[in-house]
Design a protein around this motif. Structure first.
Motif, PDB file in Angstrom:
ATOM      1  N   ALA A 149       0.820  -1.214   0.000  1.00 50.18           N
ATOM      2  CA  ALA A 149       0.000   0.000   0.000  1.00 50.18           C
ATOM      3  C   ALA A 149       0.852   1.262   0.000  1.00 50.18           C
ATOM      4  CB  ALA A 149      -0.927  -0.010   1.215  1.00 50.18           C
ATOM      5  N   ALA A 150       2.031   1.183   0.631  1.00 50.65           N
ATOM      6  CA  ALA A 150       2.869   2.376   0.787  1.00 50.65           C
ATOM      7  C   ALA A 150       3.953   2.491  -0.276  1.00 50.65           C
ATOM      8  CB  ALA A 150       3.513   2.367   2.174  1.00 50.65           C
ATOM      9  N   SER A 151       3.896   1.663  -1.295  1.00 44.30           N
ATOM     10  CA  SER A 151       4.978   1.634  -2.286  1.00 44.30           C
ATOM     11  C   SER A 151       5.200   2.984  -2.965  1.00 44.30           C
ATOM     12  CB  SER A 151       4.703   0.555  -3.335  1.00 44.30           C
ATOM     13  OG  SER A 151       3.476   0.815  -4.002  1.00 44.30           O
ATOM     14  N   ALA A 152       4.143   3.771  -3.088  1.00 46.96           N
ATOM     15  CA  ALA A 152       4.270   5.088  -3.714  1.00 46.96           C
ATOM     16  C   ALA A 152       3.975   6.216  -2.726  1.00 46.96           C
ATOM     17  CB  ALA A 152       3.328   5.187  -4.913  1.00 46.96           C
ATOM     18  N   ALA A 153       3.985   5.899  -1.447  1.00 47.29           N
ATOM     19  CA  ALA A 153       3.656   6.897  -0.421  1.00 47.29           C
ATOM     20  C   ALA A 153       4.827   7.853  -0.195  1.00 47.29           C
ATOM     21  CB  ALA A 153       3.300   6.190   0.884  1.00 47.29           C
ATOM     22  N   PRO A 154       4.560   9.039   0.348  1.00 51.60           N
ATOM     23  CA  PRO A 154       5.640   9.987   0.662  1.00 51.60           C
ATOM     24  C   PRO A 154       6.640   9.391   1.655  1.00 51.60           C
ATOM     25  CG  PRO A 154       3.499  11.060   0.781  1.00 51.60           C
ATOM     26  CD  PRO A 154       3.228   9.596   0.649  1.00 51.60           C
ATOM     27  N   VAL A 155       7.871   9.871   1.575  1.00 50.72           N
ATOM     28  CA  VAL A 155       8.947   9.356   2.421  1.00 50.72           C
ATOM     29  C   VAL A 155       9.318  10.376   3.495  1.00 50.72           C
ATOM     30  CG1 VAL A 155      11.343   8.565   2.493  1.00 50.72           C
ATOM     31  CG2 VAL A 155       9.881   7.944   0.561  1.00 50.72           C
ATOM     32  N   ILE A 156       9.397   9.910   4.724  1.00 44.64           N
ATOM     33  CA  ILE A 156       9.889  10.697   5.854  1.00 44.64           C
ATOM     34  C   ILE A 156      11.235  10.109   6.261  1.00 44.64           C
ATOM     35  CG2 ILE A 156       9.514  11.265   8.293  1.00 44.64           C
ATOM     36  CD1 ILE A 156       6.501  11.143   7.737  1.00 44.64           C
ATOM     37  N   GLU A 157      12.212  10.973   6.529  1.00 40.79           N
ATOM     38  CA  GLU A 157      13.512  10.490   7.012  1.00 40.79           C
ATOM     39  C   GLU A 157      13.766  11.038   8.409  1.00 40.79           C
ATOM     40  OE1 GLU A 157      17.011   9.880   4.693  1.00 40.79           O
ATOM     41  OE2 GLU A 157      16.010  10.565   2.863  1.00 40.79           O
ATOM     42  N   LEU A 158      13.972  10.126   9.344  1.00 42.11           N
ATOM     43  CA  LEU A 158      14.242  10.500  10.728  1.00 42.11           C
ATOM     44  C   LEU A 158      15.487   9.780  11.232  1.00 42.11           C
ATOM     45  CD1 LEU A 158      10.635  10.208  12.256  1.00 42.11           C
ATOM     46  CD2 LEU A 158      11.806  12.312  11.549  1.00 42.11           C
ATOM     47  N   CYS A 159      16.110  10.369  12.231  1.00 40.58           N
ATOM     48  CA  CYS A 159      17.207   9.726  12.951  1.00 40.58           C
ATOM     49  C   CYS A 159      16.735   9.448  14.372  1.00 40.58           C
ATOM     50  CB  CYS A 159      18.432  10.637  13.004  1.00 40.58           C
ATOM     51  SG  CYS A 159      19.135  11.047  11.396  1.00 40.58           S
ATOM     52  N   SER A 160      17.171   8.334  14.924  1.00 40.17           N
ATOM     53  CA  SER A 160      16.818   8.038  16.313  1.00 40.17           C
ATOM     54  C   SER A 160      18.026   7.456  17.028  1.00 40.17           C
ATOM     55  CB  SER A 160      15.639   7.059  16.385  1.00 40.17           C
ATOM     56  OG  SER A 160      16.010   5.774  15.921  1.00 40.17           O
ATOM     57  N   ALA A 161      18.043   7.639  18.345  1.00 44.78           N
ATOM     58  CA  ALA A 161      19.114   7.080  19.169  1.00 44.78           C
ATOM     59  C   ALA A 161      18.619   6.948  20.600  1.00 44.78           C
ATOM     60  CB  ALA A 161      20.357   7.969  19.126  1.00 44.78           C
ATOM     61  N   GLY A 162      19.155   5.960  21.287  1.00 45.07           N
ATOM     62  CA  GLY A 162      18.875   5.789  22.705  1.00 45.07           C
ATOM     63  C   GLY A 162      20.187   5.599  23.444  1.00 45.07           C
ATOM     64  N   ASP A 163      20.273   6.141  24.626  1.00 47.94           N
ATOM     65  CA  ASP A 163      21.502   6.060  25.417  1.00 47.94           C
ATOM     66  C   ASP A 163      21.180   5.371  26.738  1.00 47.94           C
ATOM     67  OD1 ASP A 163      23.770   6.543  27.017  1.00 47.94           O
ATOM     68  OD2 ASP A 163      24.224   8.399  25.947  1.00 47.94           O
ATOM     69  N   GLY A 164      21.509   4.080  26.808  1.00 48.83           N
ATOM     70  CA  GLY A 164      21.199   3.319  28.004  1.00 48.83           C
ATOM     71  C   GLY A 164      21.977   3.767  29.221  1.00 48.83           C
ATOM     72  N   GLU A 165      23.142   4.345  29.001  1.00 46.87           N
ATOM     73  CA  GLU A 165      23.983   4.759  30.127  1.00 46.87           C
ATOM     74  C   GLU A 165      23.326   5.858  30.953  1.00 46.87           C
ATOM     75  OE1 GLU A 165      28.488   6.510  31.018  1.00 46.87           O
ATOM     76  OE2 GLU A 165      27.890   5.988  28.971  1.00 46.87           O
ATOM     77  N   VAL A 166      22.676   6.804  30.263  1.00 52.54           N
ATOM     78  CA  VAL A 166      22.054   7.921  30.983  1.00 52.54           C
ATOM     79  C   VAL A 166      20.529   7.882  30.916  1.00 52.54           C
ATOM     80  CG1 VAL A 166      24.037   9.444  30.786  1.00 52.54           C
ATOM     81  CG2 VAL A 166      22.340   9.421  28.954  1.00 52.54           C
ATOM     82  N   GLY A 167      19.973   6.876  30.208  1.00 55.43           N
ATOM     83  CA  GLY A 167      18.522   6.716  30.167  1.00 55.43           C
ATOM     84  C   GLY A 167      17.809   7.786  29.374  1.00 55.43           C
ATOM     85  N   THR A 168      18.346   8.114  28.187  1.00 53.10           N
ATOM     86  CA  THR A 168      17.737   9.151  27.359  1.00 53.10           C
ATOM     87  C   THR A 168      17.519   8.651  25.936  1.00 53.10           C
ATOM     88  OG1 THR A 168      19.910  10.060  26.787  1.00 53.10           O
ATOM     89  CG2 THR A 168      18.768  11.038  28.682  1.00 53.10           C
ATOM     90  N   TYR A 169      16.690   9.393  25.198  1.00 56.22           N
ATOM     91  CA  TYR A 169      16.384   9.071  23.804  1.00 56.22           C
ATOM     92  C   TYR A 169      16.350  10.363  23.004  1.00 56.22           C
ATOM     93  CZ  TYR A 169      11.865  11.033  24.921  1.00 56.22           C
ATOM     94  OH  TYR A 169      10.879  11.905  25.328  1.00 56.22           O
ATOM     95  N   ALA A 170      16.418  10.219  21.686  1.00 55.57           N
ATOM     96  CA  ALA A 170      16.257  11.376  20.805  1.00 55.57           C
ATOM     97  C   ALA A 170      15.765  10.913  19.442  1.00 55.57           C
ATOM     98  CB  ALA A 170      17.573  12.136  20.653  1.00 55.57           C
ATOM     99  N   VAL A 171      14.914  11.731  18.862  1.00 50.40           N
ATOM    100  CA  VAL A 171      14.419  11.538  17.497  1.00 50.40           C
ATOM    101  C   VAL A 171      14.482  12.896  16.822  1.00 50.40           C
ATOM    102  CG1 VAL A 171      12.447  10.906  16.056  1.00 50.40           C
ATOM    103  CG2 VAL A 171      12.842   9.705  18.223  1.00 50.40           C
ATOM    104  N   CYS A 172      14.966  12.933  15.584  1.00 54.35           N
ATOM    105  CA  CYS A 172      14.999  14.214  14.878  1.00 54.35           C
ATOM    106  C   CYS A 172      14.888  13.993  13.379  1.00 54.35           C
ATOM    107  CB  CYS A 172      16.273  14.997  15.203  1.00 54.35           C
ATOM    108  SG  CYS A 172      17.807  14.226  14.640  1.00 54.35           S
TER     109      CYS A 172
END
Length: 214
Positions: free
Chosen positions: A78-101
């Motif tokens: 269904a999504a073969s021709a759908a718009p594309v979003i590009e995101l970066c994600s990361a998680g840091d287990g040492e300090v218990g944080t996350y980020a998405v951008c």
């Protein structure tokens, strides 16, 4: 509660919910029952799944995996021709944080400390931190899809963790109508955001900026 108390609670909940559980056709119906019964906590849910298998021969994980695999195949088509979003994600287990951008603009970002009740992150564990952050990226792509009134979107998710796969994210991706491709990247601005002071919520992101200009 003690471990023994948790097991007793799980055993009783499944026994009392047996009729509803046998009637459930999907893992989502089982999960809805569990939410209503109040047994979806980190401590209780694994034990409830074990009790379902023991008492009722219901393998929740197998049902979920079969359903999400079928839905992923349908979504990919269904999504073969759908718009594309590009995101970066990361998680840091040492300090218990996350980020998405956004991949091309880290100002459009969502980051902070994991909530104590986060259902994926395990304290000190990097892979679960990465999975939870990626889960949030899919949620964000889904919100952008909803705002744009689209049936589905494609998400290219950039991560720097070698063990994170699209299969790990299949259930969330299906729920939000997001067809996910995971790409390994050495250049990941989300990593630095995991150590940024303060926090930003997803509601501070301009959702339409995540989609390509029409």
């Amino acid at each position: 509660m003690t471990q023994s108390d948790d097991w007793n609670t799980a055993e009783t909940a499944v026994a009392e919910g047996a009729q509803a559980l046998r009637a459930a056709r999907t893992h989502r119906e089982i999960r809805a029952w569990a939410d209503t019964a109040g047994v979806t906590t980190k401590a209780l849910w694994p034990k409830v799944k074990t009790e379902m298998r023991k008492q009722l021969d219901i393998d929740y994980d197998q049902i979920r995996d079969q359903t999400t695999a079928a839905e992923a195949a349908e979504l990919a088509t269904a999504a073969s021709a759908a718009p594309v979003i590009e995101l970066c994600s990361a998680g840091d287990g040492e300090v218990g944080t996350y980020a998405v951008c956004a991949a091309d603009n880290d100002h459009e970002s969502w980051y902070g400390e994991f909530h104590a009740k986060d259902m994926i992150y395990r304290v000190g564990d990097d892979l679960s931190a990465e999975r939870s952050a990626a889960d949030k990226a899919i949620f964000l792509a889904g919100k952008a899809r909803e705002k744009a009134g689209l049936d589905s979107v494609r998400l290219i998710l950039h991560t720097s963790h070698h063990d994170l796969t699209a299969q790990d994210l299949a259930a969330t991706a299906s729920r939000h109508r997001v067809a996910v491709t995971v790409e390994l990247s050495d250049q990941n601005p989300a990593i630095a955001l995991c150590r940024a002071p303060g926090y930003r919520t997803w509601r501070e992101i301009k959702l339409d900026a995540l989609l390509p200009a029409s």
